[in-house]
Design a protein around this motif. Structure first.
Motif, PDB file in Angstrom:
ATOM      1  N   LYS B  14       0.791  -1.114   0.094  1.00 11.36           N
ATOM      2  CA  LYS B  14       0.069   0.060   0.033  1.00 11.36           C
ATOM      3  C   LYS B  14       0.831   1.303  -0.034  1.00 11.36           C
ATOM      4  O   LYS B  14       1.977   1.241   0.539  1.00 11.36           O
ATOM      5  CB  LYS B  14      -0.913   0.168   1.368  1.00 11.36           C
ATOM      6  CG  LYS B  14      -1.986  -1.078   1.391  1.00 11.36           C
ATOM      7  CD  LYS B  14      -3.065  -0.832   2.351  1.00 11.36           C
ATOM      8  CE  LYS B  14      -3.927  -2.025   2.328  1.00 11.36           C
ATOM      9  NZ  LYS B  14      -5.119  -2.121   3.300  1.00 11.36           N
ATOM     10  N   SER B  15       0.145   2.216  -0.543  1.00 13.16           N
ATOM     11  CA  SER B  15       1.104   3.573  -0.675  1.00 13.16           C
ATOM     12  C   SER B  15       1.527   4.065   0.603  1.00 13.16           C
ATOM     13  O   SER B  15       0.558   3.947   1.662  1.00 13.16           O
ATOM     14  CB  SER B  15       0.020   4.632  -1.442  1.00 13.16           C
ATOM     15  OG  SER B  15       0.915   5.693  -1.580  1.00 13.16           O
ATOM     16  N   HIS B  85       5.197   4.951  -3.047  1.00 10.60           N
ATOM     17  CA  HIS B  85       4.071   5.426  -3.885  1.00 10.60           C
ATOM     18  C   HIS B  85       3.935   4.961  -5.102  1.00 10.60           C
ATOM     19  O   HIS B  85       4.940   4.195  -5.613  1.00 10.60           O
ATOM     20  CB  HIS B  85       4.365   7.029  -3.986  1.00 10.60           C
ATOM     21  CG  HIS B  85       4.603   7.859  -2.863  1.00 10.60           C
ATOM     22  ND1 HIS B  85       5.554   8.267  -2.256  1.00 10.60           N
ATOM     23  CD2 HIS B  85       3.376   8.504  -2.123  1.00 10.60           C
ATOM     24  CE1 HIS B  85       4.942   8.995  -1.153  1.00 10.60           C
ATOM     25  NE2 HIS B  85       3.712   9.140  -1.157  1.00 10.60           N
ATOM     26  N   PRO B  86       2.797   5.057  -5.722  1.00 12.31           N
ATOM     27  CA  PRO B  86       2.537   4.495  -7.051  1.00 12.31           C
ATOM     28  C   PRO B  86       3.753   4.364  -8.039  1.00 12.31           C
ATOM     29  O   PRO B  86       3.914   3.569  -8.749  1.00 12.31           O
ATOM     30  CB  PRO B  86       1.179   5.095  -7.394  1.00 12.31           C
ATOM     31  CG  PRO B  86       0.706   5.121  -6.259  1.00 12.31           C
ATOM     32  CD  PRO B  86       1.567   5.591  -5.307  1.00 12.31           C
ATOM     33  N   GLU B  87       4.329   5.787  -8.122  1.00 13.50           N
ATOM     34  CA  GLU B  87       5.490   5.722  -9.079  1.00 13.50           C
ATOM     35  C   GLU B  87       6.725   5.170  -8.831  1.00 13.50           C
ATOM     36  O   GLU B  87       7.711   5.142  -9.717  1.00 13.50           O
ATOM     37  CB  GLU B  87       5.805   7.516  -9.322  1.00 13.50           C
ATOM     38  CG  GLU B  87       6.152   8.186  -7.793  1.00 13.50           C
ATOM     39  CD  GLU B  87       4.963   8.518  -7.287  1.00 13.50           C
ATOM     40  OE1 GLU B  87       5.212   9.524  -6.431  1.00 13.50           O
ATOM     41  OE2 GLU B  87       3.941   8.374  -7.376  1.00 13.50           O
ATOM     42  N   SER B  89       6.370   2.041  -8.331  1.00 16.47           N
ATOM     43  CA  SER B  89       6.172   0.724  -8.934  1.00 16.47           C
ATOM     44  C   SER B  89       7.174   0.354  -9.965  1.00 16.47           C
ATOM     45  O   SER B  89       7.143   1.276 -10.906  1.00 16.47           O
ATOM     46  CB  SER B  89       4.559   0.481  -9.475  1.00 16.47           C
ATOM     47  OG  SER B  89       3.683   0.673  -8.292  1.00 16.47           O
ATOM     48  N   THR B 113       4.706  -3.653  -7.037  1.00 19.07           N
ATOM     49  CA  THR B 113       3.529  -2.705  -7.510  1.00 19.07           C
ATOM     50  C   THR B 113       2.953  -1.836  -6.311  1.00 19.07           C
ATOM     51  O   THR B 113       2.760  -2.536  -5.126  1.00 19.07           O
ATOM     52  CB  THR B 113       2.333  -3.631  -7.938  1.00 19.07           C
ATOM     53  OG1 THR B 113       2.972  -4.395  -9.067  1.00 19.07           O
ATOM     54  CG2 THR B 113       1.253  -2.942  -8.387  1.00 19.07           C
ATOM     55  N   VAL B 115       0.082   0.233  -4.369  1.00 15.90           N
ATOM     56  CA  VAL B 115      -1.248   0.473  -4.919  1.00 15.90           C
ATOM     57  C   VAL B 115      -1.984   1.741  -3.839  1.00 15.90           C
ATOM     58  O   VAL B 115      -1.193   1.875  -2.813  1.00 15.90           O
ATOM     59  CB  VAL B 115      -2.014  -0.625  -4.827  1.00 15.90           C
ATOM     60  CG1 VAL B 115      -1.657  -1.550  -5.835  1.00 15.90           C
ATOM     61  CG2 VAL B 115      -2.204  -1.202  -3.375  1.00 15.90           C
TER      62      VAL B 115
END
Lengths: 109, 115
Positions: B14-15, B85-87, B89, B113, B115
């Motif tokens: 998770k973020s 953070h998602p970036e 990933s 990943t 999310v």
């Protein structure tokens, strides 16, 4: 299992042309990379093929045949600085990188 | 050739959480380890080089406080992605070598990943 095959070592003469072959058997295919690695240094990216055919980039070209599970790296006008290891790597269906052991290319004057 | 084991191969987090990736040399002593990041259909990007017992050397543009690298022993290096953070990933891959062996051997990579 997944497997990448490339010759362990090749020798060529300065100014000549050399072709390094790579055959692969992987679960899925999402692209093939060639890397160059000089002794004691991190590998550097050379080329990426995802579609069949020839990609040309200066003195280096890379060819891919997905139906044959085959690629080659062609080096023209060889220079002494081209002495290095050349790594073939395939991205499988899970985007895992499957690496070949590398081909050590020795250039002689 | 020598074997480098990287774990986990895949992780979803998770973020805002942190993720640790391990890189182990199984049958040789890895004085130097390299950490790479690879985005889809792009080349490997070197993030940092770590030498056993020393602080890692980070490439330009890589935040050392965000990507914590520990190379405390000759067989283990870890990369911790903090406050992911998602970036972030991406596909992270390590490679390792010894002082007497100039070749670098690569791990299998970790697909992160966020999310």
């Amino acid at each position: 299992g997944q497997n990448i095959d490339q010759p362990t070592e090749m020798t060529a003469t300065e100014g000549a042309i050399v072709q390094i072959n790579c055959t692969y058997q992987t679960s899925g295919f999402n692209g093939l990379f060639w890397y160059q690695q000089h002794a004691g240094e991190a590998p550097t990216f050379l080329s990426y093929n995802v579609l069949d055919g020839l990609e040309e980039k200066g003195r280096f070209s890379s060819f891919l045949s997905r139906s044959k599970g085959y690629s080659y790296l062609l080096l023209k006008e060889l220079q002494m600085k081209d002495s290095a290891s050349y790594l073939c790597a395939v991205t499988d269906s899970n985007y895992q990188l499957i690496w070949g052991a590398g081909t050590k290319l020795i250039i002689k004057p | 050739g020598a074997v480098v084991s990287q774990h986990p191969s895949r992780v979803i987090c998770k973020s805002g959480t942190s993720v640790k990736i391990e890189c182990r040399s199984l049958d040789f002593q890895a004085t130097t380890m390299f950490w790479y990041r690879q985005f889809p259909k792009q080349s490997l990007m070197l993030m940092a080089t770590s030498n056993e017992g020393s602080k890692a050397t980070y490439e330009q543009g890589v935040e050392k406080d965000k990507f914590l690298i520990n190379h405390a022993s000759l067989t283990l290096s870890t990369l911790t992605v903090t406050s992911a953070h998602p970036e972030d990933s991406s596909f992270y891959i390590c490679s390792a070598r010894t002082t007497s062996d100039t070749e670098a051997f690569f791990g299998q990579g970790t697909r992160l990943t966020v999310v």
